[in-house]
Design an enzyme around this catalytic site. Structure first.
Site, PDB file in Angstrom:
ATOM      1  N   GLU A 126       0.854  -1.182   0.000  1.00 25.51           N
ATOM      2  CA  GLU A 126       0.000   0.000   0.000  1.00 25.51           C
ATOM      3  C   GLU A 126       0.889   1.231   0.000  1.00 25.51           C
ATOM      4  OE1 GLU A 126      -2.693  -0.415   3.292  1.00 25.51           O
ATOM      5  OE2 GLU A 126      -3.662  -2.175   2.382  1.00 25.51           O
TER       6      GLU A 126
ATOM      7  N   SER B   5      -2.108  -9.642  12.738  1.00 23.39           N
ATOM      8  CA  SER B   5      -1.581 -10.800  12.004  1.00 23.39           C
ATOM      9  C   SER B   5      -2.653 -11.540  11.198  1.00 23.39           C
ATOM     10  CB  SER B   5      -0.941 -11.765  12.994  1.00 23.39           C
ATOM     11  OG  SER B   5      -1.957 -12.250  13.861  1.00 23.39           O
TER      12      SER B   5
ATOM     13  N   GLU C 242       7.271 -16.670  -5.226  1.00 22.71           N
ATOM     14  CA  GLU C 242       7.546 -15.386  -5.884  1.00 22.71           C
ATOM     15  C   GLU C 242       9.030 -15.045  -5.799  1.00 22.71           C
ATOM     16  OE1 GLU C 242       5.997 -11.768  -4.143  1.00 22.71           O
ATOM     17  OE2 GLU C 242       6.556 -10.606  -5.910  1.00 22.71           O
TER      18      GLU C 242
ATOM     19  N   ARG D  55      36.253  -6.708 -29.344  1.00 23.49           N
ATOM     20  CA  ARG D  55      36.775  -5.356 -29.220  1.00 23.49           C
ATOM     21  C   ARG D  55      38.266  -5.385 -28.897  1.00 23.49           C
ATOM     22  NH1 ARG D  55      35.213   0.361 -29.101  1.00 23.49           N
ATOM     23  NH2 ARG D  55      37.129   1.302 -28.290  1.00 23.49           N
TER      24      ARG D  55
ATOM     25  N   GLN E  10      30.486  -1.673 -17.760  1.00 24.32           N
ATOM     26  CA  GLN E  10      31.863  -1.208 -17.599  1.00 24.32           C
ATOM     27  C   GLN E  10      32.772  -1.817 -18.671  1.00 24.32           C
ATOM     28  OE1 GLN E  10      32.207   1.105 -15.417  1.00 24.32           O
ATOM     29  NE2 GLN E  10      34.379   1.463 -15.835  1.00 24.32           N
TER      30      GLN E  10
ATOM     31  N   GLY F  89      32.085  -0.112 -21.883  1.00 17.91           N
ATOM     32  CA  GLY F  89      32.359   1.323 -21.901  1.00 17.91           C
ATOM     33  C   GLY F  89      31.163   2.096 -22.446  1.00 17.91           C
TER      34      GLY F  89
ATOM     35  N   THR G 136      12.364  -6.291  -0.197  1.00 18.68           N
ATOM     36  CA  THR G 136      13.645  -5.587  -0.324  1.00 18.68           C
ATOM     37  C   THR G 136      14.747  -6.491   0.207  1.00 18.68           C
ATOM     38  OG1 THR G 136      13.373  -4.640   1.881  1.00 18.68           O
ATOM     39  CG2 THR G 136      12.552  -3.331   0.029  1.00 18.68           C
TER      40      THR G 136
END
Lengths: 278, 392
Positions: free
Chosen positions: B129, B185, B249, B275, B344, B347, B373
Site C-alpha cells: 500500500e 496478524s 515469488e 573489441r 563497464q 564502456g 527488499t
C-alpha cells in the site's frame, strides 16, 4: 498416411560465426555452442504436421495419419526427438551413432533401412543440414529407394486421394510444380513454413498458419513423455562404411574493407579499372 | 543427461521452447516496449498459447501442474530477453494463478483459473500500500461483511499488471485486506474483478527506472463490493497464504536475476573478444578478466543455489522461507553487479541501448526492491537462522 521425418542435431546455427577450425584443419570445432535441431529439419517436422492435421486443431493427427521422427546421433539427440514429439509427432526413433562416423551416403543408406521397416508413404526432410551443408541425403535416399523426389520444396499440396503430391520448387524466374506419385521423398526449403504453403484439403483454405515452425505448447511437452521413443544402436540397421573423408578445413578468407567513392563516374571508373567488373 | 537446472527431459524441452520463443518473439519487441513504457498485451496472449501461464496450476483447471524448477527456468528464460515482460508473467502466473491454485476453493478455481491459464484475462496480486511495503502486516485496507457482500476500503500500491494500458484496469486480482477489528496478524484475501463496484485504477505509475514493459499501478477500493464467495479460504486465514506464495515469488524473482546475469555475461564475453584496445582483445586485460570471471562464478553460484532451492520447494507447503529469501537476496544483487560490470566492460557502448545491458542494469535494480527488499530478506533470514544451531 504415414510420414517419416529424419532429423539432425546441429551446433547452434545462429552462432555459426563461433565455429572454429581445429589446428591443422583436421575438423570443425563447435565447443560451447548450444545443440539445436537443424532448422530445415524443424521445417520438415512442421510440414509433416501440417499435412496430417486440420490446422484448426493442430493438437491431433487426422485419423489414419501419423508422423515418425528419426535421428542418428548421440544419446542426447533424443532431446531433439522429444521436442518434435512435443510439437505433435507420434513416435521417435534414435539410432545411436557418432556424427564423425557418418557421411551423406551412409546416412541415406541407413535411412533406406528405416524406410523399409517403417514403411512411410512419404519422407519429408530438410534440404540440408546447416553444419555440413552437404545437401545429399534426400537425393541419395530417393535413388536408393527408387522413389520420386522433389528437392527445395516451397509448397506441398497433397491430393485428396492421398496418392500424390504437387510440390512447388522455387527456381530462377519462377516456381516449378512437380507432381509426384507416393511414396516419395521431399526435401524442404525455408519458405515451406509460410502461412499457406501446405495444402491437404482438410485444413480450411482460409486458415493461416503462423510463419515458421510451431512452438511446442507445455501440455504437449507433458504429453510427449508418454509417446514412444525407441533407442537402438546404429549398427542394428546393418549398414556401414563411410565413403567421404575430409581432407582439410579452412576458414573463409577475411573480407577486405570496402572503399567509399565520391561519385558515380569514380565508381564506374573503379569498377572498370580495378574490379574489372565492367 | 538431466541435471540440476533441467531435472527432467520435460524441463529441458520446456526451456528450449521458451528460449526459442523468447529469442524469436519477445526479444524483437523488448527495447521498444521499454522505451514506450508499455505492456505488450498481444504478446502476453501469445505466451498463453504456449500453455505456460498456468505453469503450476492443476491440469484440471487447464494448468500444466509443473514444479518450482519449471517456475525457475521459465522466469530465467523470459528474463534473459525481457525482464519487464517476465515480471508481468510472474505477477500473473505466480502471484495470481499459483496463489489461487494453492489456496482457492474448487468453485473459485473453476471460475478464474482457466482464463488465467489461456491469458484471456490477466491477473495480479495486491499487497503493498502507499504506506505499507516491507511492513506488510501494517496494511490498512479493510473489509466488512454486509449481507452477501464484503465491502473493501483502501488503496494498493506498486501493483504489477494493475493496468493493461494508461487508463484501463487489469482483469482480476487477489487482494489482501484486514477484517475490521481483526488483529494485525490476521489478513483475509479476496478475488476482485475489474467491473466490481467501487474498484478503480488510481493511477498507472510512470517514469519507472526499469521493468518498463510491465505496468505498475495504484488501485483504489472505495466501498468496493465483493461477493462473499470471492473470499479465499476463511476470514483471517490469508496471512499463511501470503507467506507461502511469497516463497515461490522470491524464487521466480531470483530466477529472473539469473536470466539478466546470463545475458549480461554473454554480451560482455563476446564483446571482450571482438573489441580490441592497444592492439589486443579486451579479454587479454586483467581488469576485464576480473569482470568476466567473477561474474560467471557468481552467476553459477546463484544459479546452483536457486535450482537447489527450487528442488526443495514444495508449492503446497510452507517451509521454504530461509532459502527462498536467500536466493533472492543473493541473486538480485548479483545480477545488478553483473549488469554493471557488463556496462563497464563495454564502456560507452554499454551505456547506450544497442547492447541491451543498459536496460538490463535498470531492470536488475528492481529485483533488490520488489517482492521483498534485500533488507527484508536479511531480516527474515536472520530471524529464521536464530532457530538453527548447526547448518546442514
Amino acid at each position: 498416411m504415414k510420414i517419416l521425418v529424419p532429423l539432425k542435431r546441429t551446433a547452434d546455427p545462429d552462432n555459426a560465426n563461433k565455429i572454429k577450425i581445429a589446428p591443422g584443419g583436421a575438423k570443425v570445432v563447435t565447443d560451447g555452442l548450444e545443440p539445436k535441431p537443424n532448422p530445415f529439419d524443424e521445417y520438415a517436422v512442421e510440414s509433416a504436421l501440417r499435412l496430417t492435421e486440420n490446422g484448426t486443431n493442430p493438437k491431433a493427427r487426422l485419423a489414419g495419419d501419423s508422423v515418425v521422427v528419426a535421428t542418428f546421433g548421440a544419446k542426447e539427440a533424443s532431446q531433439t526427438l522429444r521436442q518434435a514429439l512435443a510439437m505433435g509427432a507420434d513416435s521417435g526413433l534414435l539410432f545411436e551413432a557418432s556424427d564423425e562416423n557418418l557421411d551423406g551416403d551412409l546416412v541415406a543408406r541407413a535411412l533406406a533401412k528405416v524406410v523399409e521397416r517403417e514403411k512411410p508413404d512419404l519422407v519429408v526432410m530438410g534440404k540440408q543440414a546447416v553444419d555440413g551443408d552437404s545437401n545429399q541425403v534426400g537425393q541419395i535416399l530417393a535413388e536408393r529407394l527408387g522413389w520420386p523426389s522433389a528437392t527445395f520444396a516451397m509448397s506441398i499440396e497433397l491430393s485428396q486421394d492421398k496418392k500424390s503430391v504437387i510440390v512447388g520448387r522455387e527456381v530462377d524466374g519462377g516456381v516449378i510444380k512437380l507432381k509426384l506419385a507416393l511414396p516419395a521423398v521431399i526435401t524442404v526449403d525455408l519458405r515451406i513454413v509460410a502461412p499457406k504453403s501446405i495444402t491437404n484439403h482438410v485444413t480450411p483454405q482460409t486458415h493461416n498458419y503462423q510463419e515458421g515452425a510451431r512452438y511446442a505448447p507445455l501440455p504437449m511437452i507433458m504429453a510427449a513423455k508418454k509417446k514412444p521413443l525407441a533407442e537402438a544402436p546404429f549398427a542394428s540397421l546393418g549398414v556401414e562404411g563411410v565413403k567421404t573423408s575430409y581432407v582439410k578445413f579452412e576458414a573463409p578468407p577475411a573480407r577486405k574493407a570496402g572503399i567509399k567513392v565520391k561519385d558515380v563516374p569514380e565508381l564506374v571508373q573503379r569498377l572498370r579499372a580495378e574490379a574489372k567488373a565492367l | 543427461m538431466d541435471d540440476l537446472f533441467n531435472p527432467t527431459s520435460e524441463h529441458r524441452t520446456l526451456r528450449q521452447t521458451i528460449r526459442s520463443f523468447a529469442e524469436k518473439e519477445i526479444e524483437p519487441q523488448a527495447a521498444e516496449h521499454d522505451r514506450l513504457e508499455k505492456f505488450n498485451h498481444a504478446l502476453f496472449r501469445k505466451v498463453g498459447e504456449l500453455g505456460i501461464l498456468g505453469l503450476t496450476v492443476d491440469p484440471q483447471y487447464q494448468g500444466a501442474g509443473m514444479d518450482a524448477a519449471a517456475v525457475a527456468l521459465a522466469h530465467e528464460e523470459l528474463s534473459a530477453v525481457d525482464p519487464g515482460f517476465a515480471l508481468a508473467f510472474l505477477a500473473h502466473t505466480l502471484l495470481f494463478a499459483n496463489n489461487l491454485s494453492v489456496n482457492g476453493s474448487d468453485a473459485q478455481k473453476q471460475r478464474y483459473l482457466p482464463d488465467a491459464c489461456t491469458g484471456a484475462r490477466i491477473g495480479g496480486m495486491c499487497m503493498s500500500e502507499p504506506g505499507a511495503g516491507t511492513d506488510v502486516l501494517g496494511l490498512r485496507t479493510t473489509a466488512v461483511r454486509k449481507g452477501d457482500r464484503y465491502v473493501l476500503n483502501g488503496a494498493k500500491m506498486w501493483i504489477t499488471n494493475g493496468a493493461v494500458s494508461d487508463t484501463e484496469l487489469g482483469d482480476m486480482f487477489l487482494v489482501y485486506a484486514r477484517m475490521e477489528g481483526a488483529p494485525r496478524s490476521k489478513l483475509s484475501m479476496f478475488i476482485v474483478e475489474k467491473g466490481f463496484k467501487g474498484f478503480s485504477l488510481g493511477q498507472k505509475i510512470k517514469d519507472k527506472l526499469g521493468m518498463r514493459a510491465s505496468t505498475t499501478a495504484e488501485l483504489v477500493f472505495e466501498d468496493c463490493e465483493v461477493p462473499v464467495e470471492n473470499l479465499v479460504g476463511e476470514e483471517g486465514d490469508a496471512t499463511v497464504h501470503m507467506m507461502r506464495n511469497l516463497e515461490i515469488e522470491r524464487l521466480g524473482l531470483a530466477a529472473m536475476s539469473l536470466g539478466i546475469a546470463r545475458r549480461c555475461i554473454e554480451v560482455m564475453n563476446r564483446y571482450a573478444t571482438d573489441r580490441k584496445s592497444f592492439g589486443q582483445p579486451l579479454r587479454d586485460f586483467g581488469q576485464i578478466q576480473r569482470h568476466i570471471a567473477e561474474s560467471y562464478a557468481e552467476y553459477m553460484a546463484g544459479r546452483t543455489y536457486t535450482y537447489w532451492a527450487a528442488s526443495k520447494l514444495d508449492l503446497d507447503k510452507p517451509g521454504g522461507r530461509l532459502d527462498s529469501d536467500g536466493v533472492k537476496l543473493y541473486c538480485s544483487t548479483m545480477a545488478k553487479n553483473v549488469a554493471d560490470r557488463a556496462i563497464q566492460t563495454l564502456g560507452g557502448y554499454g551505456y547506450v541501448g544497442e547492447y541491451r545491458v543498459e536496460r538490463l542494469w535498470r531492470d536488475a535494480k528492481l529485483l533488490e526492491i520488489g517482492g521483498g527488499t534485500i533488507e527484508a530478506h536479511q531480516k527474515n533470514m536472520t530471524r529464521e537462522l536464530a532457530r538453527t544451531e548447526k547448518l546442514p
